[in-house]
Enzyme design. Sequence first.
Site, mmCIF file in Angstrom:
data_model
loop_
_atom_site.group_PDB
_atom_site.id
_atom_site.type_symbol
_atom_site.label_atom_id
_atom_site.label_comp_id
_atom_site.label_asym_id
_atom_site.label_seq_id
_atom_site.Cartn_x
_atom_site.Cartn_y
_atom_site.Cartn_z
ATOM 1 N N HIS A 1 -27.228 -106.271 -51.212
ATOM 2 C CA HIS A 1 -26.141 -106.657 -50.309
ATOM 3 C C HIS A 1 -26.101 -108.151 -50.033
ATOM 4 O O HIS A 1 -25.325 -108.608 -49.189
ATOM 5 C CB HIS A 1 -26.286 -105.914 -48.963
ATOM 6 C CG HIS A 1 -25.931 -104.457 -49.045
ATOM 7 N ND1 HIS A 1 -26.878 -103.470 -49.058
ATOM 8 C CD2 HIS A 1 -24.723 -103.825 -49.132
ATOM 9 C CE1 HIS A 1 -26.278 -102.281 -49.112
ATOM 10 N NE2 HIS A 1 -24.973 -102.474 -49.158
ATOM 11 N N SER B 1 -31.747 -92.491 -43.272
ATOM 12 C CA SER B 1 -31.245 -93.690 -42.584
ATOM 13 C C SER B 1 -30.720 -93.426 -41.182
ATOM 14 O O SER B 1 -30.367 -94.378 -40.472
ATOM 15 C CB SER B 1 -30.140 -94.343 -43.420
ATOM 16 O OG SER B 1 -30.664 -94.794 -44.659
#
Length: 623
Positions: free
Chosen positions: A371, A326
């Site tokens: 999320h 990431s």
Amino acid sequence: MAGSTAIKDTRSEARIFTSRLLLCLFVVLVMVGVLVARMINLQVIQHADLSTKSDDNRIHLQSLPPTRGLIYDTRGNLLAENKPSYTLMLVKERVGNLEQTLANLREILPISDEQVEAYRKSARQSRPFESVPLKYRLQEDEIARIAVNEHRLPGVEVEAQLVRFYPNGDHFAHSVGYVGSINERELAGLDPDAYSGTRSIGKIGVEKFYEIQLLGKAGFQEVETDARGRVQRVISRRDPEPGSDITLYLDAELQKVAIEALKGRRGAVVALDTRTGGVLVMASAPAYDPNLFVTGIASRDYSLLRDNEDRPLYNRASLGEYPPASTIKPMVALAGLDTGITNPSYTIFDPGWYQLPGEERLYRNWKREGHGVVDLERAVMYSNDTYFYELALKLGIDNMHQYLSGFGLGRRIGRDISEERPGLMPSRDWKRGARGRPWYPGETLITGIGQGYMLATPLQLAASTAVIANRGKWIRPQLLKMASPMFELPAKPELVDVELKKPEYWDFAIEAMRKVVHHPRGTAHYRIGRNIDYQMAGKTGTAQIVGIKQDEKYDAEKLAERNRDHALFVGFAPLDDPQIAIAVVIENGGSGSGTAAPIARKVLDAYLLPRIQAGLAGAGAAQ
């Protein structure tokens, strides 16, 4: 008269005496003539030739090796110096019976078979009457034993020499490197005059890259010797020129902080000065003591290093290639903004997975429950995979390859870092050539989160982070800060600055990275963002290295330690005036926020807090 005695014939006797005398005189004159003829032949006819041969036997040219240049860190601390050491030397032309001399030496000194073999190799390569080392770093009692047995050791000498020494031990083994004995392969490509009398050469790191500058120029002296080869006087001399001293950007104190933070782990830390590209920290763990290699490492010691499964000889900082995970999401976000494929207000709903149209496979978010509603800033801040799956698919591998290559991925970027790998920024053409297969959409998705074929070195990750800190400006990483005298670095093509259509895109990416650290829901906030005296931007990463089944949950405790995820963190600080960019990779360290980020915080604190305090002290004094 009968019975009388004959009278003596004196004339006959005189003739006999005279003839014998003349014969002797003739012989003497012939012999004197031969001697005179021989003398005329030697002194007149062959004078020039014999005079030259006499000088060759009496006068010898000795090489004078130069003193190798010193290496300093940015604060003036010695990283590589030359320490005086006593060395046992042999001159093969004076030794006579080599085997007997070696046997005599082994009676009084511990000399290994490896040292004898190294001597034999060096002796084959040496010039006539050139002393060749047999044993380095003699102790005082060993020198005394040699002196007592001098009558048994013709051609054996004890010389004081300067030997390379690395006072920081293993801290700079991979960056500064080390010198070692010149081997036969290296000798074949060297200038014999430049290396006359020199027996070591830079093997890796700075010692290798700046070998010519550090070496200096050899000198020589003509000496007169007696029949036993002992020097009687110096006839002429040209002093050697010492090598250049060089100063690096490396900071020994900062390096020590990084090494201590890495202790017990396998990984790397690279920190760059964002204003100059100077490499402040290049730490790789585990490491090794380079002093072992200077005068020849024993086979047993080398085998222990070579066969160690933790690979201490391997420079993870510039040679280690890891999935960047990431840590590339800010760069992918910039690509999405610059191409117009996404914008700061565009949102998705994340259920915890992403699915390609017409496929059953689910591409999971690291947070399995998802999320919820996520925009681009939150996607960076939360490190949301689902958003970047979709963004990567829309961008396509061609756009991602173009933009991420611009940040240095898949390229060698160091100006004076010889041991560097390019990593891998995959593309359609690469896969067709390397694998003989087409590119698939699923591969685009996982490339968008820094997985799959993509590989990057810690050096590349630190440099790409510095490009973000500098809003697209490229400065190649460089170890050399200055040299005396200064010399030109090898020319390399400049890297093209990353130019975006709108400058505010840089603001967006930097703000999102700031929230990774300082926002309560940022992935690095809990571990490093609290109680911090400066603003910083960062990005965590967790690289999966073994596959798990579609519906299986990752459980580190069930995996062997070497199969657990790699932990990564990149960042720069201070936010309003970037001075340092950092990348940390911990092999099998698990969470980037839990393992890599705290190490980065220690290094950044060590670098920035003294400067902040000095600034405050200066401001107080001014008031």
